[in-house]
Design an enzyme around this catalytic site. Sequence first.
Site, short mmCIF file in Angstrom:
data_model
loop_
_atom_site.label_atom_id
_atom_site.label_comp_id
_atom_site.label_asym_id
_atom_site.label_seq_id
_atom_site.Cartn_x
_atom_site.Cartn_y
_atom_site.Cartn_z
N GLU A 176 7.09 0.98 9.05
CA GLU A 176 7.40 0.79 7.62
C GLU A 176 8.90 0.98 7.38
OE1 GLU A 176 5.03 3.50 5.31
OE2 GLU A 176 3.13 2.71 6.07
N ILE A 178 -8.37 13.93 -0.77
CA ILE A 178 -8.38 12.50 -1.10
C ILE A 178 -9.71 11.87 -0.75
CG2 ILE A 178 -7.32 10.28 -0.61
CD1 ILE A 178 -4.66 11.81 -0.17
N ASP A 226 -2.50 -0.13 2.87
CA ASP A 226 -1.34 0.39 2.14
C ASP A 226 -0.32 1.00 3.10
OD1 ASP A 226 0.07 1.12 -0.34
OD2 ASP A 226 -0.44 3.18 0.18
N THR A 236 -5.48 3.98 3.52
CA THR A 236 -4.44 4.55 2.65
C THR A 236 -3.93 5.85 3.25
OG1 THR A 236 -6.15 5.65 1.31
CG2 THR A 236 -5.31 3.54 0.50
N ALA A 237 -4.20 6.09 4.53
CA ALA A 237 -3.83 7.36 5.17
C ALA A 237 -2.48 7.23 5.87
CB ALA A 237 -4.93 7.79 6.14
N ARG A 238 -2.49 6.84 7.13
CA ARG A 238 -1.28 6.64 7.92
C ARG A 238 -1.49 5.45 8.84
NH1 ARG A 238 1.04 9.23 4.74
NH2 ARG A 238 2.34 11.09 5.01
N HIS A 274 2.80 0.86 0.83
CA HIS A 274 2.73 2.33 0.84
C HIS A 274 2.97 2.87 -0.57
CE1 HIS A 274 3.20 6.04 3.64
NE2 HIS A 274 2.62 6.38 2.50
#
Length: 326
Positions: free
Chosen positions: A272, A163, A267, A241-243, A290
């Site tokens: 979550e 990515i 994101d 956009t990872a964790r 996410h």
Amino acid sequence: MNTKMKPRIVVARSMPAAVAQRASEEFDALLAQDCVPDTEEVLNRLARHRAEGLMIGASVKLDSETIARMPAHVRIIATVSAGIDHIDIAAAQARGIVVTNAPEGPTECTADLCMMLLLCAARRATEYHALMQAGWRRRLGLGEMLGTKVSGKTLGIFGMGRIGREVAQRARGFGMKILYHNRTRLPSELEQGATYFADFREMLPHCGFLSLNAPGSPQTRHVINRETLALLPEGAVFVNTARGALVDEEALIESLRSGRLAAAGLDVFESEPDFDLRFRQLGNVFLTPHAASATTETRNRMGYCALDNLAAVLAGKAPVTPVTLP
């Protein structure tokens, strides 16, 4: 083929229609299209259905205790995600359960969304959208609501795997200079001119933009914190956009409120879907739920990869994309 002769699997996550249909055709599949089973219900379904395989997404957390309670007939856990931090791999391997993931499925669309977040954060999309939703009605002065130029700036990437490299490729289209930190330096043909920093902290002062693209792990937890945020240039833009676990959200909120960080595009979150609602109150943050892999093509590909792994293992063959401990 007689349904009773098909391998039994439990699908513990709502799947795209095409994936659910294929699961029903190729397996004796217990689907979860109309509900979100919790961990206890997943275990109950595995036992009731006498399932040999379990298909999950990243929202299903399988810790060592849960895996220890799985019925003995479970042979494979196939996650549709690229990330595997929701599964205790060592516990699964200790029980002889194969674990597989979908490493390539979300790559391109995650990189696309990463660039969307970067652009929306830099160009004040949250504030512009709010202004238009309110009806606008007043011309802006030439010095009002100014964003940050993206083209020609420097982007630092934490995690230069599949990515991260796709993000770099897209950023080059904006003439951005690419810096990166990775556990190991990439071969020159994969770097494509990007500058490597063995020390993450040494990279940060040079980053007008910073993107997180590394997997979640104990080693990367809260890699973004007060210390590392302070190393970024004032007015930098941050994208994740990872964790969510990679970020100390308290420190991030402080930096955004103070204006030391110009903006952020997020994101993923530590909790979550119950994310910290203080982010919603910040005009300099652009938020998505996410959703990096949320395209028809990508979600189908991720689901098909999991089904391919289930089919292979339950037919006595090697898994297509196995996950193993280093």
